[in-house]
Design a protein around this motif. Sequence first.
Motif, PDB file in Angstrom:
ATOM      1  N   GLU A 394       0.819  -1.313  -0.374  1.00 21.96           N
ATOM      2  CA  GLU A 394      -0.518   0.338  -0.018  1.00 21.96           C
ATOM      3  C   GLU A 394       0.964   1.251   0.059  1.00 21.96           C
ATOM      4  N   THR A 395       1.941   0.581  -0.920  1.00 21.24           N
ATOM      5  CA  THR A 395       2.455   2.240  -0.832  1.00 21.24           C
ATOM      6  C   THR A 395       2.780   2.813  -2.599  1.00 21.24           C
ATOM      7  N   THR A 396       3.680   4.334  -2.544  1.00 19.80           N
ATOM      8  CA  THR A 396       3.012   4.393  -4.038  1.00 19.80           C
ATOM      9  C   THR A 396       3.376   3.573  -5.228  1.00 19.80           C
ATOM     10  N   ALA A 397       4.005   2.559  -4.638  1.00 24.57           N
ATOM     11  CA  ALA A 397       4.277   1.131  -5.879  1.00 24.57           C
ATOM     12  C   ALA A 397       3.630   0.385  -6.215  1.00 24.57           C
ATOM     13  N   ASP A 398       2.741   0.372  -5.322  1.00 25.48           N
ATOM     14  CA  ASP A 398       0.827   0.004  -4.924  1.00 25.48           C
ATOM     15  C   ASP A 398       0.290  -0.095  -5.950  1.00 25.48           C
ATOM     16  N   ILE A 399       0.182  -0.121  -7.507  1.00 27.57           N
ATOM     17  CA  ILE A 399      -1.596   0.577  -8.485  1.00 27.57           C
ATOM     18  C   ILE A 399      -2.599  -0.163  -7.857  1.00 27.57           C
ATOM     19  N   THR A 400      -3.466   1.149  -8.082  1.00 30.34           N
ATOM     20  CA  THR A 400      -4.650   0.599  -7.779  1.00 30.34           C
ATOM     21  C   THR A 400      -5.189   0.071  -8.817  1.00 30.34           C
ATOM     22  N   ALA A 401      -5.401  -0.890  -9.644  1.00 26.23           N
ATOM     23  CA  ALA A 401      -6.519  -0.824 -11.257  1.00 26.23           C
ATOM     24  C   ALA A 401      -8.227  -2.080 -10.900  1.00 26.23           C
ATOM     25  N   CYS A 402      -8.391  -0.857 -11.598  1.00 28.37           N
ATOM     26  CA  CYS A 402      -9.851  -2.445 -11.970  1.00 28.37           C
ATOM     27  C   CYS A 402      -9.264  -3.666 -13.528  1.00 28.37           C
ATOM     28  N   PRO A 403     -10.257  -4.308 -13.956  1.00 28.87           N
ATOM     29  CA  PRO A 403      -9.769  -4.917 -14.576  1.00 28.87           C
ATOM     30  C   PRO A 403      -9.666  -4.563 -16.519  1.00 28.87           C
ATOM     31  N   GLY A 404     -10.548  -3.786 -16.230  1.00 34.45           N
ATOM     32  CA  GLY A 404     -10.633  -3.140 -17.761  1.00 34.45           C
ATOM     33  C   GLY A 404     -10.876  -3.904 -18.387  1.00 34.45           C
ATOM     34  N   THR A 405      -9.974  -3.499 -19.712  1.00 32.55           N
ATOM     35  CA  THR A 405     -10.361  -4.430 -21.027  1.00 32.55           C
ATOM     36  C   THR A 405     -10.242  -6.327 -21.092  1.00 32.55           C
ATOM     37  N   ASP A 406      -9.636  -6.071 -20.285  1.00 26.03           N
ATOM     38  CA  ASP A 406      -8.921  -7.748 -19.981  1.00 26.03           C
ATOM     39  C   ASP A 406     -10.817  -8.592 -19.795  1.00 26.03           C
ATOM     40  N   THR A 407     -11.360  -8.084 -18.902  1.00 28.09           N
ATOM     41  CA  THR A 407     -12.968  -9.299 -18.982  1.00 28.09           C
ATOM     42  C   THR A 407     -14.420  -8.142 -19.329  1.00 28.09           C
ATOM     43  N   CYS A 408     -14.296  -6.592 -18.224  1.00 22.64           N
ATOM     44  CA  CYS A 408     -15.681  -5.686 -18.342  1.00 22.64           C
ATOM     45  C   CYS A 408     -15.726  -4.901 -19.407  1.00 22.64           C
ATOM     46  N   ASN A 409     -16.655  -5.241 -19.750  1.00 25.01           N
ATOM     47  CA  ASN A 409     -17.581  -5.123 -20.668  1.00 25.01           C
ATOM     48  C   ASN A 409     -18.131  -3.660 -21.379  1.00 25.01           C
ATOM     49  N   LEU A 410     -17.632  -2.481 -19.608  1.00 25.28           N
ATOM     50  CA  LEU A 410     -17.750  -0.992 -20.280  1.00 25.28           C
ATOM     51  C   LEU A 410     -16.104  -0.748 -20.223  1.00 25.28           C
ATOM     52  N   GLY A 411     -15.156  -1.394 -20.106  1.00 23.88           N
ATOM     53  CA  GLY A 411     -13.870  -0.542 -20.122  1.00 23.88           C
ATOM     54  C   GLY A 411     -13.522  -0.277 -22.112  1.00 23.88           C
ATOM     55  N   ILE A 412     -12.618   0.678 -22.315  1.00 19.29           N
ATOM     56  CA  ILE A 412     -12.189   1.392 -23.132  1.00 19.29           C
ATOM     57  C   ILE A 412     -10.845   1.403 -23.434  1.00 19.29           C
ATOM     58  N   ALA A 413      -9.354   1.424 -22.461  1.00 23.26           N
ATOM     59  CA  ALA A 413      -8.522   1.154 -22.686  1.00 23.26           C
ATOM     60  C   ALA A 413      -7.970   0.029 -21.577  1.00 23.26           C
ATOM     61  N   SER A 414      -6.835  -0.442 -21.850  1.00 24.99           N
ATOM     62  CA  SER A 414      -6.086  -1.498 -20.776  1.00 24.99           C
ATOM     63  C   SER A 414      -5.934  -0.793 -19.439  1.00 24.99           C
ATOM     64  N   SER A 415      -5.801  -1.064 -18.070  1.00 24.50           N
ATOM     65  CA  SER A 415      -5.623  -0.453 -17.158  1.00 24.50           C
ATOM     66  C   SER A 415      -4.655  -1.758 -16.348  1.00 24.50           C
ATOM     67  N   THR A 416      -5.553  -2.824 -16.680  1.00 28.68           N
ATOM     68  CA  THR A 416      -4.210  -3.722 -15.565  1.00 28.68           C
ATOM     69  C   THR A 416      -2.888  -3.764 -16.300  1.00 28.68           C
ATOM     70  N   GLY A 417      -2.419  -3.438 -17.970  1.00 28.95           N
ATOM     71  CA  GLY A 417      -2.101  -3.527 -18.627  1.00 28.95           C
ATOM     72  C   GLY A 417      -0.678  -2.397 -17.952  1.00 28.95           C
ATOM     73  N   ILE A 418      -1.018  -1.038 -17.882  1.00 35.46           N
ATOM     74  CA  ILE A 418      -0.426   0.354 -18.256  1.00 35.46           C
ATOM     75  C   ILE A 418      -0.283  -0.146 -17.062  1.00 35.46           C
ATOM     76  N   ALA A 419      -0.499  -0.437 -15.789  1.00 31.68           N
ATOM     77  CA  ALA A 419      -0.343  -0.903 -14.103  1.00 31.68           C
ATOM     78  C   ALA A 419       1.138  -1.485 -13.743  1.00 31.68           C
ATOM     79  N   ASP A 420       0.910  -2.153 -15.018  1.00 26.27           N
ATOM     80  CA  ASP A 420       1.789  -3.180 -14.611  1.00 26.27           C
ATOM     81  C   ASP A 420       3.533  -2.763 -14.675  1.00 26.27           C
ATOM     82  N   LYS A 421       3.418  -1.900 -16.194  1.00 26.96           N
ATOM     83  CA  LYS A 421       3.815  -1.313 -16.465  1.00 26.96           C
ATOM     84  C   LYS A 421       5.009  -0.145 -15.451  1.00 26.96           C
ATOM     85  N   LEU A 422       3.593   0.825 -14.947  1.00 24.73           N
ATOM     86  CA  LEU A 422       4.049   1.766 -14.626  1.00 24.73           C
ATOM     87  C   LEU A 422       4.667   1.088 -13.043  1.00 24.73           C
ATOM     88  N   GLU A 423       4.462  -0.123 -12.690  1.00 25.79           N
ATOM     89  CA  GLU A 423       5.081  -0.350 -11.271  1.00 25.79           C
ATOM     90  C   GLU A 423       6.045  -1.209 -11.260  1.00 25.79           C
TER      91      GLU A 423
END
Length: 698
Positions: A394-423
């Motif tokens: 639960e520090t800055t390097a611990d990024i929160t992200a929703c499932p995004g386009t992985d599984t969600c009907n409403l996702g517009i762009a990847s959230s998990t992919g960019i979160a992974d890269k930013l970490e």
Amino acid sequence: MQSFRTEIENPVVEKDIIELERKIKLFKDGKIDEERFRSLRLARGVYGQRQEGVQMIRIKLPYGKVTSDQLLRISDVSDEYSRGKLHITTRQDIQIHYVSLDRTPELWAELEKSDVTLREACGNTVRNVTASPDAGINPDEAFDTTPYAHATFQYFLRNPISQEMGRKFKMSFSSTDDDSALAFIHDLGFIPKIKDGARGFKVMLGGGLGSQPRHADTLHEFLPVNQLIPLIEGVLRVFDRHGERARRLKARMKFLIKDLGVDGFMALVEEEQKALAYKTFEIDTAEFEKEITAPLMEAPQVTIEDLKAYAAWKATNVFKQKQNGLVAIGIKVKLGDFSTEKARALAGLIKKYAGDELRFTLRQNILLRHIPEGAIPFFYSQLANLGFARPGYETTADITACPGTDTCNLGIASSTGIADKLEDVLIAEYPEYLNNKEITIKISGCMNACGQHNMAHIGFQGMSVRTPDKLVAPALQVLLGGGVVGDGQGRFADKVIKIPSKRGPQALRGILDDYKENAGDLDFLSYYDEKGQRYFYDFLKPFSDTDNLVASDFIDWGNDEKYIQEVGVGECAGVVIDLVQTLLLEAKDKLGSAIESFEEKRWADSVYHTYASLVNGAKAILLSENVKTNTQANIIAEFDETFKEDATLSIDKTFAELVYQIQNNEPTKDFAESYLSDANAFFSRADVYRKNQLAHAN
């Protein structure tokens, strides 16, 4: 499917699951429409996902607590019905994906064997009641809020007041004034207080995120704990009756409060007081004040070889509890995803060597509780074997992200992919942020803010961007300046600029480098306020250029194929049905529930079921005349206006007078009985009206 019917001990739960099975069959046979079926399955935790033909299942875990037995049961279910993966949500639920709709009743039945429910995990209901994961162990807390969160969950589960509201309703309980459960973004948020030696809560009303975030208003500086349930019930009754139902994007309670004002809203709550079953409600805390379960065995002694890594982990992931000699251990779960294999290992650890309890956190992590201090080295070694001993919980390097386009009907762009890269960027280039708990980074795949991006210090929202050549690339909206202030106060982030997704790491580097060079002794929010939104727009502007995109910019993070902006495919009913008749039948089902509640001497439940049946019956008849409505109060008013001179439907009082008896009477046996009688008479007239209507139509 027959097996669960004889193995579930609770007849209420058994009835629920059998009803879900029956409605699935009716839907597949084309006998109920898609919208009505969606409402039912969502209220049972069954959620359509981006991939056609499979479901996401949301498992409701009040305040994120699970025992070893429950965790093993959830793991078994994921292995049998899904893919052996678990996802922690920002509301402390667990989600599993790729489940067949036909198998959901059986899956639910398996979970209930360990007292785990799907009921009201999704849909227009009271969603999971969240709480600070350190409630009950935080040395700074006024008192343990867990019993109050649990009582709230229990009281409103299956409560007729909150089964088919206009939109979802969210509540949270923080452990201290730090407000780690985020009261300011909830429909109702509670922060514990002590006044003259008595327990109570500061109450926040009407907050929310989404595309139009609203800061909650302070409703009470101190509400005695025995007023908690009556207050919530009064608020829910008003939201159910007056909340928007036609315009989904305006249906959250924050919009109702914006329209009415807090005083106007609370005046309506006051009008509901006579109808409440309890004017005060005493919550028994004894079960939560028992001595903590002792470990079954003493942890083995181990030798730590890498003392530097151990010290770094211990500095960010181990916390002293208020109970002497015990600690809690935080596990950083990347993107909230972990396997059932690891879940089973954790279940064994907490059962044998700790207090048999863990809590999923609002930042998609795990907090193991009640661990003897002497067992810390052993737990480190075991967690390291699981890949769960990374520092930076639960520090800055611990990024929160929703499932995004992985599984969600409403996702517009990847959230998990960019979160992974930013970490990866933070760990490799900015190791100092492994110890920083003052800056949060959150990412959502769309404007709905399931990843809470618009209340983060640094937030990213999934979008798309067009090039001058009309090509479409995945993009990120950069937001800055949000955060938790404390004691019910918070800030929403400003939208700064939209950039192609592949430039997200460059933008983050630019923000952190500028902070290091120019902030001086200022904290991040003070630095942002001093510089201002325009300052950040100007230095991030070069990253927004779409004239110079290369081929890789059109492939989203975590994907191999060219980006296509699309919305996932949902279910299709496949046939035309009589929606008016369906609504009438459902209204009569509610009347049946009223009768059942009356027979079980649950007078208040019977009264509310009767009320709901009347409103839904009126909605069906209005629909038959193509009269549009948007709230329950509007249905009642429109019914009188539309049918005031109709002999078939006329009675000795207006429909409003009939329905609003609920406000003017206490929920006694006599009133419940007379209200039921009035409702039966109404439906007799409604049936005659509908029969005549159809005869003339033919």
